[in-house]
Design a protein around this motif. Structure first.
Motif, PDB file in Angstrom:
ATOM      1  N   ASP A  79     -51.701 107.384 -67.168  1.00  0.00           N
ATOM      2  CA  ASP A  79     -51.244 106.568 -68.283  1.00  0.00           C
ATOM      3  C   ASP A  79     -49.724 106.408 -68.301  1.00  0.00           C
ATOM      4  O   ASP A  79     -49.220 105.324 -68.585  1.00  0.00           O
ATOM      5  CB  ASP A  79     -51.720 107.185 -69.601  1.00  0.00           C
ATOM      6  CG  ASP A  79     -51.435 106.300 -70.790  1.00  0.00           C
ATOM      7  OD1 ASP A  79     -51.826 105.118 -70.762  1.00  0.00           O
ATOM      8  OD2 ASP A  79     -50.826 106.785 -71.758  1.00  0.00           O
ATOM      9  N   GLU A  80     -48.996 107.451 -67.998  1.00  0.00           N
ATOM     10  CA  GLU A  80     -47.543 107.415 -68.120  1.00  0.00           C
ATOM     11  C   GLU A  80     -46.821 107.049 -66.826  1.00  0.00           C
ATOM     12  O   GLU A  80     -45.744 106.458 -66.879  1.00  0.00           O
ATOM     13  CB  GLU A  80     -47.015 108.766 -68.622  1.00  0.00           C
ATOM     14  CG  GLU A  80     -47.510 109.145 -69.990  1.00  0.00           C
ATOM     15  CD  GLU A  80     -47.021 108.223 -71.089  1.00  0.00           C
ATOM     16  OE1 GLU A  80     -45.917 107.661 -70.962  1.00  0.00           O
ATOM     17  OE2 GLU A  80     -47.755 108.053 -72.075  1.00  0.00           O
TER      18      GLU A  80
ATOM     19  N   PRO B 206     -48.035 101.888 -65.318  1.00  0.00           N
ATOM     20  CA  PRO B 206     -46.920 100.928 -65.392  1.00  0.00           C
ATOM     21  C   PRO B 206     -46.519 100.342 -64.039  1.00  0.00           C
ATOM     22  O   PRO B 206     -45.910  99.285 -63.976  1.00  0.00           O
ATOM     23  CB  PRO B 206     -45.772 101.745 -65.987  1.00  0.00           C
ATOM     24  CG  PRO B 206     -46.435 102.837 -66.732  1.00  0.00           C
ATOM     25  CD  PRO B 206     -47.677 103.155 -65.950  1.00  0.00           C
TER      26      PRO B 206
ATOM     27  N   THR C 258     -44.041  96.066 -64.833  1.00  0.00           N
ATOM     28  CA  THR C 258     -44.355  95.721 -66.219  1.00  0.00           C
ATOM     29  C   THR C 258     -43.265  94.802 -66.751  1.00  0.00           C
ATOM     30  O   THR C 258     -42.092  95.133 -66.716  1.00  0.00           O
ATOM     31  CB  THR C 258     -44.441  96.992 -67.078  1.00  0.00           C
ATOM     32  OG1 THR C 258     -45.471  97.822 -66.550  1.00  0.00           O
ATOM     33  CG2 THR C 258     -44.738  96.657 -68.524  1.00  0.00           C
ATOM     34  N   GLN C 259     -43.670  93.630 -67.247  1.00  0.00           N
ATOM     35  CA  GLN C 259     -42.702  92.670 -67.767  1.00  0.00           C
ATOM     36  C   GLN C 259     -42.533  92.781 -69.274  1.00  0.00           C
ATOM     37  O   GLN C 259     -41.502  92.407 -69.806  1.00  0.00           O
ATOM     38  CB  GLN C 259     -43.109  91.258 -67.365  1.00  0.00           C
ATOM     39  CG  GLN C 259     -43.066  91.074 -65.869  1.00  0.00           C
ATOM     40  CD  GLN C 259     -43.457  89.684 -65.436  1.00  0.00           C
ATOM     41  OE1 GLN C 259     -43.980  88.904 -66.216  1.00  0.00           O
ATOM     42  NE2 GLN C 259     -43.208  89.384 -64.179  1.00  0.00           N
TER      43      GLN C 259
ATOM     44  N   LYS D  25     -43.887  95.480 -72.635  1.00  0.00           N
ATOM     45  CA  LYS D  25     -44.660  96.636 -73.113  1.00  0.00           C
ATOM     46  C   LYS D  25     -44.679  96.587 -74.634  1.00  0.00           C
ATOM     47  O   LYS D  25     -43.634  96.591 -75.275  1.00  0.00           O
ATOM     48  CB  LYS D  25     -44.009  97.926 -72.634  1.00  0.00           C
ATOM     49  CG  LYS D  25     -44.662  99.188 -73.127  1.00  0.00           C
ATOM     50  CD  LYS D  25     -43.914 100.391 -72.595  1.00  0.00           C
ATOM     51  CE  LYS D  25     -44.410 101.667 -73.204  1.00  0.00           C
ATOM     52  NZ  LYS D  25     -43.666 102.830 -72.716  1.00  0.00           N
TER      53      LYS D  25
ATOM     54  N   LYS E 130     -50.762 101.420 -75.630  1.00  0.00           N
ATOM     55  CA  LYS E 130     -49.847 100.336 -75.327  1.00  0.00           C
ATOM     56  C   LYS E 130     -50.549  99.207 -74.581  1.00  0.00           C
ATOM     57  O   LYS E 130     -51.573  99.415 -73.948  1.00  0.00           O
ATOM     58  CB  LYS E 130     -48.646 100.855 -74.549  1.00  0.00           C
ATOM     59  CG  LYS E 130     -48.986 101.622 -73.311  1.00  0.00           C
ATOM     60  CD  LYS E 130     -47.744 102.309 -72.762  1.00  0.00           C
ATOM     61  CE  LYS E 130     -48.058 103.460 -71.869  1.00  0.00           C
ATOM     62  NZ  LYS E 130     -48.457 104.667 -72.484  1.00  0.00           N
TER      63      LYS E 130
ATOM     64  N   LEU F  68     -49.643  96.607 -71.667  1.00  0.00           N
ATOM     65  CA  LEU F  68     -48.677  96.354 -70.601  1.00  0.00           C
ATOM     66  C   LEU F  68     -48.956  94.980 -70.017  1.00  0.00           C
ATOM     67  O   LEU F  68     -50.012  94.748 -69.430  1.00  0.00           O
ATOM     68  CB  LEU F  68     -48.785  97.421 -69.507  1.00  0.00           C
ATOM     69  CG  LEU F  68     -48.528  98.858 -69.928  1.00  0.00           C
ATOM     70  CD1 LEU F  68     -48.746  99.802 -68.758  1.00  0.00           C
ATOM     71  CD2 LEU F  68     -47.129  99.017 -70.474  1.00  0.00           C
TER      72      LEU F  68
ATOM     73  N   LYS G 295     -48.231  92.101 -67.358  1.00  0.00           N
ATOM     74  CA  LYS G 295     -47.746  91.958 -65.983  1.00  0.00           C
ATOM     75  C   LYS G 295     -47.749  90.484 -65.603  1.00  0.00           C
ATOM     76  O   LYS G 295     -48.152  89.627 -66.381  1.00  0.00           O
ATOM     77  CB  LYS G 295     -48.676  92.734 -65.030  1.00  0.00           C
ATOM     78  CG  LYS G 295     -48.954  94.166 -65.423  1.00  0.00           C
ATOM     79  CD  LYS G 295     -47.957  95.066 -64.838  1.00  0.00           C
ATOM     80  CE  LYS G 295     -48.328  96.520 -65.154  1.00  0.00           C
ATOM     81  NZ  LYS G 295     -47.594  97.426 -64.356  1.00  0.00           N
TER      82      LYS G 295
ATOM     83  N   PHE H 190     -52.837  91.834 -67.580  1.00  0.00           N
ATOM     84  CA  PHE H 190     -52.342  92.847 -68.500  1.00  0.00           C
ATOM     85  C   PHE H 190     -53.273  94.051 -68.517  1.00  0.00           C
ATOM     86  O   PHE H 190     -54.459  93.946 -68.179  1.00  0.00           O
ATOM     87  CB  PHE H 190     -52.181  92.274 -69.914  1.00  0.00           C
ATOM     88  CG  PHE H 190     -53.457  91.801 -70.549  1.00  0.00           C
ATOM     89  CD1 PHE H 190     -54.156  92.621 -71.415  1.00  0.00           C
ATOM     90  CD2 PHE H 190     -53.958  90.537 -70.292  1.00  0.00           C
ATOM     91  CE1 PHE H 190     -55.333  92.195 -72.009  1.00  0.00           C
ATOM     92  CE2 PHE H 190     -55.124  90.099 -70.878  1.00  0.00           C
ATOM     93  CZ  PHE H 190     -55.821  90.928 -71.741  1.00  0.00           C
TER      94      PHE H 190
ATOM     95  N   ASN I 213     -56.342 100.845 -70.740  1.00  0.00           N
ATOM     96  CA  ASN I 213     -56.297 101.376 -69.376  1.00  0.00           C
ATOM     97  C   ASN I 213     -57.089 100.562 -68.361  1.00  0.00           C
ATOM     98  O   ASN I 213     -57.405 101.057 -67.295  1.00  0.00           O
ATOM     99  CB  ASN I 213     -56.749 102.836 -69.347  1.00  0.00           C
ATOM    100  CG  ASN I 213     -55.885 103.705 -70.195  1.00  0.00           C
ATOM    101  OD1 ASN I 213     -54.677 103.512 -70.253  1.00  0.00           O
ATOM    102  ND2 ASN I 213     -56.475 104.663 -70.869  1.00  0.00           N
TER     103      ASN I 213
END
Length: 152
Positions: free
Chosen positions: A22-23, A27, A33-34, A36, A91, A93, A95, A99, A103
């Motif tokens: 996840d962390e 990303p 990642t454009q 967040k 979150k 994310l 892209k 996206f 997850n």
């Protein structure tokens, strides 16, 4: 070590693997990642129940003077559960080609409709299901919408 200790250790390892994914990994997957956007937490009652059950197990282990390893593992699992449910923020994310939501990577071509509900929820309709995106700040909805229209 007992079977209980092995199972608790397994859950700790699984949560650690999820945290790394996840962390650190998510990303970087499918390009940089454009955008967040932090989302609202949805499972507060479930987390309180889970942490309460862990507290009961910890209390029971301390009361009967169980193995110290089990006590330490339960405390570690409790700390990780607090991180998972209360510290970590879900979150979205965004892209270049899609996206990440919950997850899972969703490409732009899978989206059939984007709507905004009256109560400020972004509804994205895919082929077979709808995604309900609850953002923390209502201003983020416009940012997401503009980004999605530009990327498609």
């Amino acid at each position: 070590m007992q079977l209980t200790d092995y199972l608790i250790l397994l859950f700790i390892v699984l949560i650690l693997l999820y945290a790394i994914y996840d962390e650190l990994i998510m990303p970087r997957l499918n390009g940089p990642t454009q955008l967040k956007i932090l989302l609202q937490r949805r499972t507060k009652l479930d987390s309180v129940i889970f942490i309460g059950l862990l507290a009961i197990l910890l209390y029971q282990n301390l009361r009967v003077q169980g193995p110290q390893l089990t006590t330490l593992l339960l405390m570690a699992l409790g700390a990780m559960a607090i991180w998972l449910f209360w510290v970590r923020a879900p979150k979205l994310l965004l892209k270049e080609h899609g996206f990440f939501f919950a997850n899972v990577f969703i490409t732009w071509d899978r989206i059939s409709a984007i709507n905004l509900s009256e109560d400020g929820v972004l509804v994205i309709t895919l082929e077979n299901r709808r995604l309900l995106i609850y953002v923390r700040k209502l201003d983020d909805l416009e940012t997401i919408y503009k980004f999605m229209l530009e990327s498609r």
